[in-house]
Design a protein around this motif. Sequence first.
Motif, PDB file in Angstrom:
ATOM      1  N   VAL A 189     -18.133  49.086  22.737  1.00 46.15           N
ATOM      2  CA  VAL A 189     -18.319  48.163  21.610  1.00 46.15           C
ATOM      3  C   VAL A 189     -19.535  47.274  21.855  1.00 46.15           C
ATOM      4  O   VAL A 189     -20.202  46.848  20.929  1.00 46.15           O
ATOM      5  CB  VAL A 189     -17.046  47.320  21.365  1.00 46.15           C
ATOM      6  CG1 VAL A 189     -16.838  46.263  22.436  1.00 46.15           C
ATOM      7  CG2 VAL A 189     -17.082  46.662  19.988  1.00 46.15           C
TER       8      VAL A 189
ATOM      9  N   THR B 284     -17.277  58.317  16.251  1.00 50.20           N
ATOM     10  CA  THR B 284     -16.019  57.750  15.760  1.00 50.20           C
ATOM     11  C   THR B 284     -14.854  58.452  16.444  1.00 50.20           C
ATOM     12  O   THR B 284     -15.067  59.325  17.283  1.00 50.20           O
ATOM     13  CB  THR B 284     -15.898  57.968  14.241  1.00 50.20           C
ATOM     14  OG1 THR B 284     -15.829  59.387  14.003  1.00 50.20           O
ATOM     15  CG2 THR B 284     -17.093  57.399  13.488  1.00 50.20           C
ATOM     16  N   SER B 285     -13.642  58.084  16.051  1.00 48.30           N
ATOM     17  CA  SER B 285     -12.503  58.743  16.691  1.00 48.30           C
ATOM     18  C   SER B 285     -12.100  60.022  15.970  1.00 48.30           C
ATOM     19  O   SER B 285     -11.083  60.616  16.292  1.00 48.30           O
ATOM     20  CB  SER B 285     -11.327  57.782  16.801  1.00 48.30           C
ATOM     21  OG  SER B 285     -10.896  57.457  15.513  1.00 48.30           O
TER      22      SER B 285
ATOM     23  N   LEU C 284     -12.725  59.248  10.193  1.00 46.46           N
ATOM     24  CA  LEU C 284     -13.455  57.986  10.335  1.00 46.46           C
ATOM     25  C   LEU C 284     -14.944  58.188  10.054  1.00 46.46           C
ATOM     26  O   LEU C 284     -15.604  57.300   9.513  1.00 46.46           O
ATOM     27  CB  LEU C 284     -13.269  57.429  11.760  1.00 46.46           C
ATOM     28  CG  LEU C 284     -12.191  56.373  11.994  1.00 46.46           C
ATOM     29  CD1 LEU C 284     -12.506  55.100  11.212  1.00 46.46           C
ATOM     30  CD2 LEU C 284     -10.818  56.860  11.615  1.00 46.46           C
TER      31      LEU C 284
ATOM     32  N   GLU D   5     -14.676  50.688  13.509  1.00 45.79           N
ATOM     33  CA  GLU D   5     -13.958  50.639  14.769  1.00 45.79           C
ATOM     34  C   GLU D   5     -14.482  49.524  15.667  1.00 45.79           C
ATOM     35  O   GLU D   5     -15.651  49.174  15.621  1.00 45.79           O
ATOM     36  CB  GLU D   5     -14.052  52.000  15.482  1.00 45.79           C
ATOM     37  CG  GLU D   5     -13.299  53.081  14.726  1.00 45.79           C
ATOM     38  CD  GLU D   5     -13.338  54.427  15.430  1.00 45.79           C
ATOM     39  OE1 GLU D   5     -12.630  54.595  16.432  1.00 45.79           O
ATOM     40  OE2 GLU D   5     -14.075  55.305  14.959  1.00 45.79           O
TER      41      GLU D   5
ATOM     42  N   SER E 128     -13.224  48.197  19.729  1.00 48.77           N
ATOM     43  CA  SER E 128     -13.237  48.762  21.076  1.00 48.77           C
ATOM     44  C   SER E 128     -13.160  50.280  21.025  1.00 48.77           C
ATOM     45  O   SER E 128     -12.357  50.845  20.283  1.00 48.77           O
ATOM     46  CB  SER E 128     -12.049  48.223  21.868  1.00 48.77           C
ATOM     47  OG  SER E 128     -12.201  46.835  22.029  1.00 48.77           O
ATOM     48  N   ARG E 129     -14.002  50.906  21.823  1.00 46.71           N
ATOM     49  CA  ARG E 129     -14.046  52.373  21.848  1.00 46.71           C
ATOM     50  C   ARG E 129     -14.290  52.867  23.247  1.00 46.71           C
ATOM     51  O   ARG E 129     -15.019  52.240  24.017  1.00 46.71           O
ATOM     52  CB  ARG E 129     -15.196  52.874  20.956  1.00 46.71           C
ATOM     53  CG  ARG E 129     -14.823  53.122  19.527  1.00 46.71           C
ATOM     54  CD  ARG E 129     -15.887  53.883  18.759  1.00 46.71           C
ATOM     55  NE  ARG E 129     -17.226  53.356  18.923  1.00 46.71           N
ATOM     56  CZ  ARG E 129     -18.212  54.035  19.488  1.00 46.71           C
ATOM     57  NH1 ARG E 129     -18.007  55.261  19.951  1.00 46.71           N
ATOM     58  NH2 ARG E 129     -19.406  53.502  19.594  1.00 46.71           N
TER      59      ARG E 129
END
Length: 521
Positions: A119, A165-166, A170, A373, A375-376
């Motif tokens: 992030v 993205t996840s 997304l 989004e 935290s990643r």
Amino acid sequence: MSNLGTVEKAYHESVMTHFENKTNATFSERIEALIHEFLSTDRITSELNNDELNKIFSQVSIPEEGLEESDYLQGMTEHVIGHTINTGSPYFIGHMTTLLPSFMRPISKLIATMNQNVVKVETSKSLTFYEKQALAMLHKAVYNQNDDYYKTVLSDHSSPLGLITSGGTLANIAALQCARNHSLAPFADIEQEGFFAALNKAGFTQSVVIGSSLAHYSIEKSMGLLGLGKQNLLSIPVDKNQKIDLMALRETLVNCANQRIHVSAIVGVAGSTECGSFDPLSEMADLAEEFGVYFHVDAAWGGPLVFSDQHRNLLSGVERADSVTIDGHKQLYLPMGIGIVLFKNHETGRLITNEANYIIRAASPDLGRMGVEGSRPANVCYLQAALCLIGKKGYAHLLDNSIKTAHQMASDIQSSLDFELLNEPQANIFLYRFIPEAYRGLTQYSVDDNQEIDRYNIQLQELQLSRGATFVSRTLFKIDSEQSVVGLRVVIANPLTTVMHCRAVLEDQRNIVRSLESSQA
Ligand SMILES: *Cc1c(COP(=O)(O)O)cnc(C)c1O
């Protein structure tokens, strides 16, 4: 800790062992053994059904004190791992989830160990730049700008070339958010004032997104989420090759212009989830240009075909799309939970930036400034590993092979008497169905015939999964403007799946039908 009683002290010590710097060797070895066992079978799954599993997992109290590791592992072994789906089996040819390269397993350990949060730079440092580079590599593969362009954009932190993205959903949401904001940007700041106010200021009362009837349901989901409204997704029929009907698309665009309906985007699909068809992207890009509309391509499945000299033509025109979705966890062979959206023009990404003083500073390289989004994980490590270790030629080889296998299986089906091919594979997804003996050799089926054939195919597919030796999925396929029939769905993606495995799947289905017929006789 001196003021702790003996019981508390013992407990303190036992909890703290989980945070020691050295890895617990026995635990790791037992996990390795579980992995080994998981990988050692081709079976798809066990025979436990959903009701039985539901019962096993009905205990809802969290343990007061941590379990012994061996008890925990025993539970995992007994109740969980053996009853998952073996998505890596070469006989599992019905979904987009498949075998991963073996290097993903140690990479996942590295990612969990480093526990970076991309992030912002302060919790990921090098990985922020590693991610920007990976996005630029994919951008170049799709849009092929010159090296100076990438040098300039990479050093300008205000606009991204894309987002990791996840997942594809997304990625599509981010793309449609950009599309929505893009055309109304001259009138209002939508993120600030809201869509309704912006539409009003621009003098419209309605806005639509246009795609084919085979658009993925995440497009509709995005419409709801972004306040565009699901009912404002205009669904254009497809032609006999399951490609969007260009005449109908043009007509719809003309109608919208005549009725002063705002068009947020045209969406093309490159590898439809249902039956693997590719929209005519060049012609769609022409129309988007002519009507001045944002053009998004959902290439969640088919995007990696840019690497294949043999099949890249299916994507021709994709380089004219304002944004492109590519799923990492599909044909890039990355672990579950990775999607990518690329923006043709890096300025586009600026339409979805957010800032927060304590965390995401303006003009910082922080990746968290863009998209929904927060935290990643450092999933970029999987992406970089795959791009570096497999390379363009490696991907081309994998894709060419699975497409070849899909065509071989389709031609086996076509020349058989008991199966019917419902659509020709354009790449590596297609549909077929079993035809019961009484219906073979007919040139046309009545609605009643089709219902009976559907019933057969549903039973066949359900029994096939519960037996657990082989797998294809199933869907509804529109055979004309009025009728849909049940189709068995093949997705060839596992590099270990050969035409022999495909034949074995068909043979398994024949056996299941025989057992069905003898049990009903
Ligand atoms: C898989 C897929 C999606 C959605 O992606 P998820 O990764 O499941 O969120 C969107 N569009 C198409 C065409 C897909 O195949």
